[in-house]
Enzyme design. Sequence first.
Site, PDB file in Angstrom:
ATOM      1  N   LYS A 172       0.848  -1.210   0.000  1.00 19.06           N
ATOM      2  CA  LYS A 172       0.000   0.000   0.000  1.00 19.06           C
ATOM      3  C   LYS A 172       0.881   1.256   0.000  1.00 19.06           C
ATOM      4  O   LYS A 172       0.561   2.248  -0.673  1.00 19.06           O
ATOM      5  CB  LYS A 172      -0.913  -0.023   1.226  1.00 19.06           C
ATOM      6  CG  LYS A 172      -1.738   1.221   1.420  1.00 19.06           C
ATOM      7  CD  LYS A 172      -2.790   1.456   0.338  1.00 19.06           C
ATOM      8  CE  LYS A 172      -3.464   2.806   0.537  1.00 19.06           C
ATOM      9  NZ  LYS A 172      -4.507   3.084  -0.439  1.00 19.06           N
ATOM     10  N   LYS A 240      -0.101  11.283   5.826  1.00 17.30           N
ATOM     11  CA  LYS A 240       0.215  10.161   6.717  1.00 17.30           C
ATOM     12  C   LYS A 240       0.830   8.996   5.920  1.00 17.30           C
ATOM     13  O   LYS A 240       1.839   8.414   6.316  1.00 17.30           O
ATOM     14  CB  LYS A 240      -1.072   9.704   7.415  1.00 17.30           C
ATOM     15  CG  LYS A 240      -0.943   8.383   8.134  1.00 17.30           C
ATOM     16  CD  LYS A 240      -2.271   7.607   8.219  1.00 17.30           C
ATOM     17  CE  LYS A 240      -2.902   7.312   6.898  1.00 17.30           C
ATOM     18  NZ  LYS A 240      -3.773   6.181   6.792  1.00 17.30           N
TER      19      LYS A 240
HETATM   20  P1  NAD Z   1     -12.454   8.674   7.511  1.00 18.02           P
HETATM   21  O1  NAD Z   1     -11.771   9.686   8.359  1.00 18.02           O
HETATM   22  O2  NAD Z   1     -13.507   9.092   6.548  1.00 18.02           O
HETATM   23  O3  NAD Z   1     -13.159   7.564   8.471  1.00 18.02           O
HETATM   24  C1  NAD Z   1     -12.593   7.039   9.627  1.00 18.02           C
HETATM   25  C2  NAD Z   1     -13.710   6.448  10.478  1.00 18.02           C
HETATM   26  O4  NAD Z   1     -13.151   5.909  11.683  1.00 18.02           O
HETATM   27  C3  NAD Z   1     -14.762   7.469  10.913  1.00 18.02           C
HETATM   28  O5  NAD Z   1     -16.035   6.904  10.711  1.00 18.02           O
HETATM   29  C4  NAD Z   1     -14.506   7.643  12.397  1.00 18.02           C
HETATM   30  O6  NAD Z   1     -15.706   7.909  13.110  1.00 18.02           O
HETATM   31  C5  NAD Z   1     -13.985   6.267  12.760  1.00 18.02           C
HETATM   32  N1  NAD Z   1     -13.191   6.283  13.980  1.00 18.02           N
HETATM   33  C6  NAD Z   1     -12.122   7.077  14.276  1.00 18.02           C
HETATM   34  N2  NAD Z   1     -11.640   6.776  15.493  1.00 18.02           N
HETATM   35  C7  NAD Z   1     -12.427   5.762  15.952  1.00 18.02           C
HETATM   36  C8  NAD Z   1     -12.435   5.007  17.153  1.00 18.02           C
HETATM   37  N3  NAD Z   1     -11.533   5.239  18.120  1.00 18.02           N
HETATM   38  N4  NAD Z   1     -13.371   4.041  17.294  1.00 18.02           N
HETATM   39  C9  NAD Z   1     -14.271   3.801  16.318  1.00 18.02           C
HETATM   40  N5  NAD Z   1     -14.319   4.478  15.152  1.00 18.02           N
HETATM   41  C10 NAD Z   1     -13.410   5.446  14.995  1.00 18.02           C
HETATM   42  O7  NAD Z   1     -11.315   7.847   6.803  1.00 18.02           O
HETATM   43  P2  NAD Z   1     -11.425   6.973   5.448  1.00 18.02           P
HETATM   44  O8  NAD Z   1     -11.195   7.871   4.282  1.00 18.02           O
HETATM   45  O9  NAD Z   1     -12.627   6.091   5.507  1.00 18.02           O
HETATM   46  O10 NAD Z   1     -10.090   6.098   5.583  1.00 18.02           O
HETATM   47  C11 NAD Z   1      -9.976   4.997   6.461  1.00 18.02           C
HETATM   48  C12 NAD Z   1      -8.644   4.308   6.182  1.00 18.02           C
HETATM   49  O11 NAD Z   1      -8.627   3.845   4.829  1.00 18.02           O
HETATM   50  C13 NAD Z   1      -7.424   5.229   6.345  1.00 18.02           C
HETATM   51  O12 NAD Z   1      -6.354   4.503   6.894  1.00 18.02           O
HETATM   52  C14 NAD Z   1      -7.131   5.655   4.921  1.00 18.02           C
HETATM   53  O13 NAD Z   1      -5.766   6.007   4.753  1.00 18.02           O
HETATM   54  C15 NAD Z   1      -7.517   4.395   4.157  1.00 18.02           C
HETATM   55  N6  NAD Z   1      -7.913   4.611   2.754  1.00 18.02           N
HETATM   56  C16 NAD Z   1      -8.751   5.635   2.413  1.00 18.02           C
HETATM   57  C17 NAD Z   1      -9.105   5.795   1.068  1.00 18.02           C
HETATM   58  C18 NAD Z   1     -10.026   6.922   0.616  1.00 18.02           C
HETATM   59  O14 NAD Z   1     -10.104   7.172  -0.590  1.00 18.02           O
HETATM   60  N7  NAD Z   1     -10.719   7.619   1.522  1.00 18.02           N
HETATM   61  C19 NAD Z   1      -8.621   4.919   0.103  1.00 18.02           C
HETATM   62  C20 NAD Z   1      -7.821   3.863   0.490  1.00 18.02           C
HETATM   63  C21 NAD Z   1      -7.468   3.721   1.820  1.00 18.02           C
END
Ligand code: NAD
Length: 297
Positions: A172, A240
């Site tokens: 990744k 990050k």
């Molecule tokens: P986001 O910030 O939209 O969502 C994160 C979620 O985690 C939120 O719903 C938040 O409420 C929840 N959360 C945070 N702390 C928490 C806790 N202590 N307990 C329970 N829930 C908690 O992030 P995202 O864009 O969905 O990304 C999530 C992961 O996927 C990240 O590591 C990101 O790098 C990766 N990612 C994102 C994408 C993208 O396009 N958005 C693509 C590939 C990978």
Amino acid sequence: MSERVGFIGLGAMGAPMARNLLRAGHEVVAFTRNADVLAELAAEGAETGAGPADVAARTDVVVTMLPTSPVVAEVVAGPGGVLEGARPGSLVVDMSTIDPSVSRSLAATARERGVGMLDAPVSGGDVGARQGTLSIMVGGEPSDFERARPVFEALGKTIVHVGPHGAGQVVKACNQVVVGITYAAVSEALVLGSKAGVDPALILDVLSGGLAANRIMEVRRRNFLEHDFTPGFKIDLHHKDLTIALEAGGENGVPLPLTAAVQQMFRALRAHGRGDLDHSALLTLIEDMADHRIGSG
Ligand code: NAD
């Protein structure tokens, strides 16, 4: 009989992924910090958990989709975390993008309790999450990979076991290097062409037909041209990810000069209060440097 699936973290990625599991007929027990999103998922057929330990106690396979390494470590191994509720034989599948060394250490902690763990980060963005077409790169035991396959098949199209614990996160990081540098390249090209007097839409049209063609020009075309930087994938998260890549480069003796430059660009955008924008807003930094907004003549 299909296994009951826990799902923790219902953000830009997690919410559509959990919906795809429901659509594929899985029983899902969900939890996230945002009560409104949790209520939406419940209305669509998910059960809701009181917290990570409760989700783990009521399911066989627990998926986490959380922002950062410290959050994943807390939710999996902290007080009230997944490992408190999990039973020997449970499987934790972390699909967040985190530091490979944190993935390895969490897998070792889980193993001490008889719990399996996979790192299974994804690429394909929010669009891929909604469409169920993610690429999933998986590190961990082959038998755990096979066990999780029905879950992966509801979420993605390209599903590859790439090696032992942490290997999914390494791949990744490689992905994020290519994506980040490509955003920078497209941004520089658009600002150069536009300030020199060419319509940026025409630049995207013609570049898309040649060697410079790439998915970013296709899926973020409208965002660039309309300056719509609603995430998507936030600059904070890509910063990050490139920090993780640079760390991995340091551990393995691999210089990553272009990655370092793009990581610094994301840092500058965060300093300007743009960390919550989609990563396509890298364009705005190049525009600022050139004192030119693309398409403004
Ligand atoms: P986001 O910030 O939209 O969502 C994160 C979620 O985690 C939120 O719903 C938040 O409420 C929840 N959360 C945070 N702390 C928490 C806790 N202590 N307990 C329970 N829930 C908690 O992030 P995202 O864009 O969905 O990304 C999530 C992961 O996927 C990240 O590591 C990101 O790098 C990766 N990612 C994102 C994408 C993208 O396009 N958005 C693509 C590939 C990978």
